[in-house]
Design an enzyme around this catalytic site. Structure first.
Site, short mmCIF file in Angstrom:
data_model
loop_
_atom_site.label_atom_id
_atom_site.label_comp_id
_atom_site.label_asym_id
_atom_site.label_seq_id
_atom_site.Cartn_x
_atom_site.Cartn_y
_atom_site.Cartn_z
CB CYS A 130 -0.93 0.02 1.21
SG CYS A 130 -1.94 -1.45 1.33
CG HIS A 270 -3.30 3.24 2.80
ND1 HIS A 270 -3.70 2.97 1.52
CD2 HIS A 270 -3.39 2.06 3.48
CE1 HIS A 270 -4.01 1.69 1.41
NE2 HIS A 270 -3.84 1.11 2.59
CG ASN A 300 -6.64 -1.09 1.58
OD1 ASN A 300 -5.94 -0.63 0.69
ND2 ASN A 300 -6.13 -1.60 2.70
O1 UT7 Z 1 -3.69 -1.65 3.59
C1 UT7 Z 1 -2.90 -2.14 4.63
C2 UT7 Z 1 -3.40 -1.68 5.87
N1 UT7 Z 1 -4.56 -2.44 6.30
C3 UT7 Z 1 -5.19 -1.99 7.35
O2 UT7 Z 1 -4.84 -0.95 7.81
C4 UT7 Z 1 -6.28 -2.79 7.98
C5 UT7 Z 1 -6.12 -2.68 9.47
N2 UT7 Z 1 -7.10 -3.39 10.28
C6 UT7 Z 1 -8.40 -3.05 10.31
O3 UT7 Z 1 -8.83 -2.18 9.60
C7 UT7 Z 1 -9.28 -3.73 11.33
O4 UT7 Z 1 -8.49 -4.48 12.21
C8 UT7 Z 1 -10.36 -4.66 10.70
C9 UT7 Z 1 -11.41 -3.78 9.99
C10 UT7 Z 1 -9.72 -5.59 9.71
C11 UT7 Z 1 -11.08 -5.45 11.78
O5 UT7 Z 1 -11.63 -4.59 12.76
P1 UT7 Z 1 -11.45 -4.91 14.31
O6 UT7 Z 1 -12.15 -3.88 15.05
O7 UT7 Z 1 -9.97 -5.05 14.55
O8 UT7 Z 1 -12.23 -6.26 14.46
P2 UT7 Z 1 -11.71 -7.71 14.92
O9 UT7 Z 1 -10.84 -8.30 13.87
O10 UT7 Z 1 -11.17 -7.62 16.30
O11 UT7 Z 1 -13.05 -8.49 14.97
C12 UT7 Z 1 -14.07 -8.18 15.93
C13 UT7 Z 1 -15.20 -9.16 15.75
C14 UT7 Z 1 -14.74 -10.61 15.74
O12 UT7 Z 1 -15.73 -11.39 16.36
P3 UT7 Z 1 -15.55 -11.86 17.89
O13 UT7 Z 1 -14.27 -12.63 17.93
O14 UT7 Z 1 -15.49 -10.59 18.70
O15 UT7 Z 1 -16.77 -12.69 18.12
C15 UT7 Z 1 -14.70 -10.95 14.29
O16 UT7 Z 1 -14.88 -12.32 14.04
O17 UT7 Z 1 -15.82 -8.91 14.48
C16 UT7 Z 1 -15.86 -10.15 13.76
N3 UT7 Z 1 -15.74 -9.85 12.34
C17 UT7 Z 1 -16.81 -9.56 11.58
N4 UT7 Z 1 -18.11 -9.52 11.85
C18 UT7 Z 1 -18.93 -9.18 10.83
C19 UT7 Z 1 -14.62 -9.76 11.60
N5 UT7 Z 1 -14.93 -9.43 10.34
C20 UT7 Z 1 -16.28 -9.31 10.29
C21 UT7 Z 1 -17.20 -8.97 9.28
N6 UT7 Z 1 -18.50 -8.91 9.60
N7 UT7 Z 1 -16.79 -8.69 8.03
#
Ligand code: UT7
Length: 343
Positions: A130, A270, A300
């Site tokens: 990225c 970004h 993204n």
């Molecule tokens: O381009 C390179 C740079 N990339 C980035 O900067 C991405 C950086 N990371 C992020 O943007 C975030 O970490 C994400 C958007 C990918 C995830 O957000 P988060 O707040 O960190 O969520 P999480 O991964 O901790 O997931 C929270 C919950 C989980 O469920 P439990 O374990 O709490 O029951 C996930 O399984 O949300 C669940 N989850 C979803 N639920 C519905 C994860 N993805 C989804 C989804 N829909 N698509």
């Protein structure tokens, strides 16, 4: 980890270059097909509400099967060339930043060179995920500053839909396809690109990667059935690193130019996650009105993200000739980069 990375950020040029380099034209292209959060609700166990509140993304663009990364790159390049009033035979160098090249080799930049008819141009791909577009701008700038080349085409182009696991809700909701491009030249006047900073931390290569398809894990039946040709991400780890690295890189760029955030007319980060952008804006003391955002429309797009955002912000008149803008990016590698431009 970029936590303590102030010392790791490399700023190779603290003095103004002898030959100032300008972005004299920008262009971008996104495919017509829109994949909305409602569409994704039908594909995986997710909701519009989760995607919107956790990422800010509402929709993304998906390229048709017949359209390669190079096709999108060519469309974006033609728009940048038209705006810059630059012909194919005037381009000395094409740099294409991508993690989704048309094929492992030859370079997508060479395919773009042929499709554009830019026969005089040298061409190569550059991979910093990225962060690739800003890395490309820095490399192109060095060639112009040194007097080696006069006109450089820098492109960020991605067909991420081809490496996404469309059954993995943790990643498939985040990414899209598209391309952005810029023409770099010396205008023989002051200002232009004032500083660029680039950095990397390979100790965290495993938090955002596509494991197979290279020399370590060549394509095999096993690698395909294990899903190793898909993008894998430890979202939380990437999130934390992104905030710290982008803040540090942005501050470094401002320091290099002896500027404060108050001097900056527009911040173009970004476009990965609205919460990351809000955190950086808060840490830098930049009001959100100053920050350009289009991730709700495209998600993204890796190397293409900041290039598309720069083009759209410029065409929307978010800054004028002479205004100062700050670009800051972060990606797999880990890599990060920043750039201050007096437009
Ligand atoms: O381009 C390179 C740079 N990339 C980035 O900067 C991405 C950086 N990371 C992020 O943007 C975030 O970490 C994400 C958007 C990918 C995830 O957000 P988060 O707040 O960190 O969520 P999480 O991964 O901790 O997931 C929270 C919950 C989980 O469920 P439990 O374990 O709490 O029951 C996930 O399984 O949300 C669940 N989850 C979803 N639920 C519905 C994860 N993805 C989804 C989804 N829909 N698509």
């Amino acid at each position: 980890m970029p936590n303590s990375n102030k010392s790791q950020l490399r700023s190779p040029r603290l003095k103004r270059p002898t030959r100032s380099v300008h972005i004299v034209g920008t262009g971008s292209y996104v495919p017509d097909r829109i994949l909305s959060n409602a569409d994704l609700e039908k594909m995986v166990d997710t909701t519009d509400d989760w995607i919107t509140t956790r990422t800010g993304i509402k929709e993304r663009r998906i390229a048709p099967d017949y359209m390669c990364t190079s096709d999108m790159a060519v469309e974006a390049a033609r728009r940048a060339m038209e705006q810059a009033n630059v012909r194919e035979d005037e381009i000395d160098l094409i740099i294409c930043a991508t993690i989704t090249p048309d094929m492992p080799f030859p370079a997508t930049a060479c395919i773009v060179q042929h499709k554009l008819g830019a026969k005089r141009a040298a061409a190569f791909d550059m991979e910093a995920a990225c962060s690739g577009f800003i890395f490309g701008v820095e490399i192109g700038q060095q060639f112009i500053t040194s007097g080696t080349y006069n006109t450089v085409l820098v492109i960020g182009a991605e067909k991420l839909s081809t490496i996404i696991d469309w059954q993995d809700r943790q990643t498939c909701v985040l990414f899209g396809d598209g391309a952005g491009a810029a023409i770099l030249r010396s205008r023989g006047e002051e200002h232009g690109i004032l500083t660029t900073c680039m950095g990397a931390d390979g100790s965290q290569a495993d938090i955002l990667l596509m494991p197979a398809g290279g020399a370590k894990y060549p394509a095999s039946k096993e690698s395909v059935s294990a899903g190793m040709h898909h993008l894998k991400m430890s979202g939380k780890e990437v999130f934390k690193n992104a905030v710290v690295a982008m803040q540090t890189a942005a501050e470094q760029a401002l320091r290099n130019c002896n500027l404060t955030i108050q001097d900056i007319k527009c911040v173009i980060p970004h476009q990965a996650n609205l919460r990351i952008i809000e955190a950086i804006s808060d840490r830098l003391g930049a009001p959100m009105e100053k920050v350009y955002i289009n991730l709700h429309r495209y998600g993204n797009v890796s190397a293409a993200s900041v290039a598309i955002a720069l083009d759209e912000a410029a065409r929307e008149g978010r800054f004028q000739r002479g205004d100062l803008i700050l670009l800051v990016v972060f990606g797999s590698g880990l890599t990060w980069a920043s750039c201050v431009i007096q437009w």
